[in-house]
Design a protein around this motif. Sequence first.
Motif, PDB file in Angstrom:
ATOM      1  N   PRO A 194       0.820  -1.334  -0.087  1.00  0.00           N
ATOM      2  CA  PRO A 194       0.116   0.141  -0.109  1.00  0.00           C
ATOM      3  C   PRO A 194       0.825   1.431  -0.119  1.00  0.00           C
ATOM      4  CG  PRO A 194       0.040  -1.103   2.265  1.00  0.00           C
ATOM      5  CD  PRO A 194       0.924  -1.872   1.335  1.00  0.00           C
ATOM      6  N   PHE A 195       1.086   1.432  -1.133  1.00  0.00           N
ATOM      7  CA  PHE A 195       2.078   2.850  -1.120  1.00  0.00           C
ATOM      8  C   PHE A 195       1.405   4.181  -0.980  1.00  0.00           C
ATOM      9  CE2 PHE A 195       4.585   0.081  -4.312  1.00  0.00           C
ATOM     10  CZ  PHE A 195       5.524   0.088  -3.600  1.00  0.00           C
ATOM     11  N   GLY A 196       0.070   4.181  -0.945  1.00  0.00           N
ATOM     12  CA  GLY A 196      -0.601   5.376  -0.858  1.00  0.00           C
ATOM     13  C   GLY A 196      -0.683   6.124  -2.291  1.00  0.00           C
ATOM     14  N   LYS A 197      -1.501   7.372  -2.161  1.00  0.00           N
ATOM     15  CA  LYS A 197      -1.591   8.263  -3.517  1.00  0.00           C
ATOM     16  C   LYS A 197      -0.324   8.659  -4.053  1.00  0.00           C
ATOM     17  CE  LYS A 197      -6.294   9.709  -1.987  1.00  0.00           C
ATOM     18  NZ  LYS A 197      -6.928  10.991  -1.748  1.00  0.00           N
ATOM     19  N   HIS A 198       0.702   9.025  -3.187  1.00  0.00           N
ATOM     20  CA  HIS A 198       2.035   9.376  -3.411  1.00  0.00           C
ATOM     21  C   HIS A 198       3.199   8.462  -3.104  1.00  0.00           C
ATOM     22  CE1 HIS A 198      -0.293  13.042  -4.596  1.00  0.00           C
ATOM     23  NE2 HIS A 198      -0.669  13.212  -3.270  1.00  0.00           N
ATOM     24  N   ILE A 199       3.919   7.786  -3.949  1.00  0.00           N
ATOM     25  CA  ILE A 199       5.191   7.079  -3.784  1.00  0.00           C
ATOM     26  C   ILE A 199       6.083   8.058  -3.844  1.00  0.00           C
ATOM     27  CG2 ILE A 199       6.388   5.249  -4.718  1.00  0.00           C
ATOM     28  CD1 ILE A 199       3.970   4.276  -6.131  1.00  0.00           C
ATOM     29  N   TRP A 200       6.965   8.094  -2.593  1.00  0.00           N
ATOM     30  CA  TRP A 200       8.166   8.858  -2.363  1.00  0.00           C
ATOM     31  C   TRP A 200       9.342   7.935  -2.190  1.00  0.00           C
ATOM     32  CZ3 TRP A 200      10.303   9.866   2.653  1.00  0.00           C
ATOM     33  CH2 TRP A 200       9.512   9.358   3.549  1.00  0.00           C
ATOM     34  N   SER A 201      10.492   8.344  -2.620  1.00  0.00           N
ATOM     35  CA  SER A 201      11.594   7.416  -2.870  1.00  0.00           C
ATOM     36  C   SER A 201      12.031   7.093  -1.437  1.00  0.00           C
ATOM     37  CB  SER A 201      12.799   8.122  -3.383  1.00  0.00           C
ATOM     38  OG  SER A 201      13.141   9.204  -2.590  1.00  0.00           O
ATOM     39  N   HIS A 202      12.273   7.720  -0.481  1.00  0.00           N
ATOM     40  CA  HIS A 202      12.533   6.966   0.949  1.00  0.00           C
ATOM     41  C   HIS A 202      11.608   6.842   1.691  1.00  0.00           C
ATOM     42  CE1 HIS A 202      15.919   6.433   3.338  1.00  0.00           C
ATOM     43  NE2 HIS A 202      15.323   7.238   4.325  1.00  0.00           N
ATOM     44  N   SER A 203      10.795   5.514   1.499  1.00  0.00           N
ATOM     45  CA  SER A 203       9.682   5.213   2.233  1.00  0.00           C
ATOM     46  C   SER A 203       9.835   3.681   2.718  1.00  0.00           C
ATOM     47  CB  SER A 203       8.463   5.123   1.576  1.00  0.00           C
ATOM     48  OG  SER A 203       8.433   4.466   0.323  1.00  0.00           O
ATOM     49  N   PHE A 204       9.331   3.335   3.750  1.00  0.00           N
ATOM     50  CA  PHE A 204       9.287   1.838   4.088  1.00  0.00           C
ATOM     51  C   PHE A 204       8.782   1.072   3.114  1.00  0.00           C
ATOM     52  CE2 PHE A 204       7.710  -1.577   6.827  1.00  0.00           C
ATOM     53  CZ  PHE A 204       8.879  -2.083   7.216  1.00  0.00           C
ATOM     54  N   GLY A 205       7.974   1.129   2.374  1.00  0.00           N
ATOM     55  CA  GLY A 205       7.620   0.435   1.109  1.00  0.00           C
ATOM     56  C   GLY A 205       8.473   0.425  -0.001  1.00  0.00           C
ATOM     57  N   ASP A 224      11.600   0.654   0.171  1.00  0.00           N
ATOM     58  CA  ASP A 224      12.730  -0.289   1.013  1.00  0.00           C
ATOM     59  C   ASP A 224      12.378  -1.552   0.689  1.00  0.00           C
ATOM     60  OD1 ASP A 224      14.743   1.563   1.340  1.00  0.00           O
ATOM     61  OD2 ASP A 224      14.884   1.450   3.308  1.00  0.00           O
ATOM     62  N   ILE A 225      11.232  -2.061   1.009  1.00  0.00           N
ATOM     63  CA  ILE A 225      10.565  -3.424   1.158  1.00  0.00           C
ATOM     64  C   ILE A 225      11.073  -3.925  -0.398  1.00  0.00           C
ATOM     65  CG2 ILE A 225       8.763  -5.106   1.186  1.00  0.00           C
ATOM     66  CD1 ILE A 225       7.716  -3.354   3.621  1.00  0.00           C
ATOM     67  N   LEU A 226      10.319  -3.073  -1.202  1.00  0.00           N
ATOM     68  CA  LEU A 226      10.507  -3.393  -2.676  1.00  0.00           C
ATOM     69  C   LEU A 226      11.904  -3.559  -3.299  1.00  0.00           C
ATOM     70  CD1 LEU A 226       9.150  -3.875  -5.474  1.00  0.00           C
ATOM     71  CD2 LEU A 226       9.217  -1.260  -5.776  1.00  0.00           C
ATOM     72  N   ALA A 227      12.854  -2.579  -2.790  1.00  0.00           N
ATOM     73  CA  ALA A 227      14.338  -2.805  -3.169  1.00  0.00           C
ATOM     74  C   ALA A 227      14.884  -3.983  -2.686  1.00  0.00           C
ATOM     75  CB  ALA A 227      14.857  -1.436  -2.655  1.00  0.00           C
ATOM     76  N   GLY A 228      14.630  -4.405  -1.323  1.00  0.00           N
ATOM     77  CA  GLY A 228      15.260  -5.433  -0.909  1.00  0.00           C
ATOM     78  C   GLY A 228      14.761  -6.831  -1.552  1.00  0.00           C
ATOM     79  N   ALA A 229      13.328  -6.793  -1.948  1.00  0.00           N
ATOM     80  CA  ALA A 229      12.932  -7.801  -2.464  1.00  0.00           C
ATOM     81  C   ALA A 229      13.333  -7.896  -4.159  1.00  0.00           C
ATOM     82  CB  ALA A 229      11.382  -7.934  -2.706  1.00  0.00           C
ATOM     83  N   GLU A 230      13.482  -6.929  -4.673  1.00  0.00           N
ATOM     84  CA  GLU A 230      14.106  -6.870  -5.965  1.00  0.00           C
ATOM     85  C   GLU A 230      15.525  -7.517  -6.084  1.00  0.00           C
ATOM     86  OE1 GLU A 230      15.899  -6.212  -9.603  1.00  0.00           O
ATOM     87  OE2 GLU A 230      16.457  -5.006  -8.057  1.00  0.00           O
ATOM     88  N   HIS A 276      13.768   7.583  10.117  1.00  0.00           N
ATOM     89  CA  HIS A 276      14.450   7.937   8.974  1.00  0.00           C
ATOM     90  C   HIS A 276      13.590   7.534   7.602  1.00  0.00           C
ATOM     91  CE1 HIS A 276      14.640   3.492   9.450  1.00  0.00           C
ATOM     92  NE2 HIS A 276      15.477   3.382   8.240  1.00  0.00           N
ATOM     93  N   TYR A 277      12.254   7.180   7.960  1.00  0.00           N
ATOM     94  CA  TYR A 277      11.234   7.162   7.101  1.00  0.00           C
ATOM     95  C   TYR A 277      10.282   8.142   7.006  1.00  0.00           C
ATOM     96  CZ  TYR A 277      12.842   2.316   5.924  1.00  0.00           C
ATOM     97  OH  TYR A 277      13.572   1.278   5.377  1.00  0.00           O
ATOM     98  N   SER A 278      10.356   9.087   7.818  1.00  0.00           N
ATOM     99  CA  SER A 278       9.382   9.971   8.331  1.00  0.00           C
ATOM    100  C   SER A 278       9.398  11.259   7.353  1.00  0.00           C
ATOM    101  CB  SER A 278       9.190  10.362   9.627  1.00  0.00           C
ATOM    102  OG  SER A 278      10.426  11.070  10.076  1.00  0.00           O
ATOM    103  N   ILE A 279       8.289  11.991   6.984  1.00  0.00           N
ATOM    104  CA  ILE A 279       8.456  13.233   6.461  1.00  0.00           C
ATOM    105  C   ILE A 279       7.944  14.303   7.660  1.00  0.00           C
ATOM    106  CG2 ILE A 279       7.284  14.884   4.728  1.00  0.00           C
ATOM    107  CD1 ILE A 279       6.626  12.455   3.003  1.00  0.00           C
ATOM    108  N   VAL A 280       9.098  14.974   7.993  1.00  0.00           N
ATOM    109  CA  VAL A 280       9.026  15.596   9.183  1.00  0.00           C
ATOM    110  C   VAL A 280       8.945  17.327   8.781  1.00  0.00           C
ATOM    111  CG1 VAL A 280       9.874  13.893  10.987  1.00  0.00           C
ATOM    112  CG2 VAL A 280      11.439  15.473   9.626  1.00  0.00           C
ATOM    113  N   GLY A 290      13.246  -1.787   5.902  1.00  0.00           N
ATOM    114  CA  GLY A 290      12.512  -2.418   4.923  1.00  0.00           C
ATOM    115  C   GLY A 290      13.425  -3.351   3.941  1.00  0.00           C
ATOM    116  N   LYS A 291      14.300  -2.922   3.714  1.00  0.00           N
ATOM    117  CA  LYS A 291      15.281  -3.650   2.621  1.00  0.00           C
ATOM    118  C   LYS A 291      15.397  -5.239   3.095  1.00  0.00           C
ATOM    119  CE  LYS A 291      18.453  -2.463  -0.104  1.00  0.00           C
ATOM    120  NZ  LYS A 291      19.705  -1.907  -0.677  1.00  0.00           N
ATOM    121  N   LEU A 292      15.717  -5.308   4.403  1.00  0.00           N
ATOM    122  CA  LEU A 292      16.162  -6.674   5.083  1.00  0.00           C
ATOM    123  C   LEU A 292      15.100  -7.534   4.932  1.00  0.00           C
ATOM    124  CD1 LEU A 292      17.822  -8.615   6.376  1.00  0.00           C
ATOM    125  CD2 LEU A 292      17.411  -7.650   8.375  1.00  0.00           C
TER     126      LEU A 292
END
Length: 339
Positions: free
Chosen positions: A72-83, A85-91, A280-284, A299-301
């Motif tokens: 569930p990426f949400g409406k906007h996919i931003w590069s430094h997110s938990f999702g 990182d999960i995808l990058a580790g899986a790929e 480190h995944y937050s938008i602050v 997320g990568k692990l």
Amino acid sequence: MKRGCVLVSKLLEVAKLAGVSKATVSRVINNSDAVSPQAKQKVLEAMETLKFQSHNLKRAPESSSMLGVVLPFGKHIWSHSFGIDILAGAEEKAFDHDYMILIGNSNGGRETALTANMTSRGVEGLIVQSAERGQAEHLRYVQSLGVPLVLVDQKVEGLQSHLVRGDNFSGAVTLMTHLFEHGHTRIGLVSPNKHFTYKERMKGYRFALLDRGIWMPESYEALGGDESLAAQLNRMLMQNEPPTALFVASTGMLREIIDVLGEHNLRVPEHISIVTFDEHYSIVPEGYQEFFTSINQSGKLMGSMAVELLFQQLRNPAMEPQEIVLPGRFTERRSVRRL
């Protein structure tokens, strides 16, 4: 119907009856060594029951070499997110095994449709970060087809499945211990009151208080629901004895929390301390980057371990569901003041 479609349909029939993946059936009929004796026996018995001859299925492709990832990426996919990182580790893990990834964004209630579409396209395994609270029929259907399934981050109630997640309970206890060691005993809880992940963090918060013999009134909790987060925080902060620290279970709440604190002329950490997860995944807000003491998960692990679990299932479809719990990394920054 084209012969290729007929072959795939027959493979799925055998796979469903045998309780294995389509790829396992294909490997059996093509005499591959990468199949356990138990799985091979189940496939042969299913073929005999369905009266399918192996020579009629020999032209079926052994493998799609494709894995599905539904997040569930949400409406906007931003590069430094938990999702991401999960995808990058899986790929990366999939690429090492000469597999490709088919990606689906389940935002907007598309999870059920995505899992169905991916299995119909012959993915050999699915990784799902489920956002469908209390609903598991679509995932049970995936399992009924013999398609390996691994959940990441979120456990789905009532579903027996392989799972890779963070150690949210222990992470919460670690953060609370850090606050205790800095003299804080009036600690407010701010969290969404949903999803397995947040419930585990709330359990850790409450356990840590109980272990120290500390009681917090209900007014020290802001858990969403019908009332706005801002309203709950305002009431918490306007008590005679407001909290000296906040345990924030979701970094997605930090921006609104900082805004409310500003309305009360409260600064972090001068007036109130904050601990959280996955800083480190937050938008602050501006000026709060690399600021919050937190438990950080990788997320990568998670993504990499999820793919490894899929491959283990492909080798041994009968393996019992595994739950891999990954510890987070405690990072102390500037958001906690010693009393």
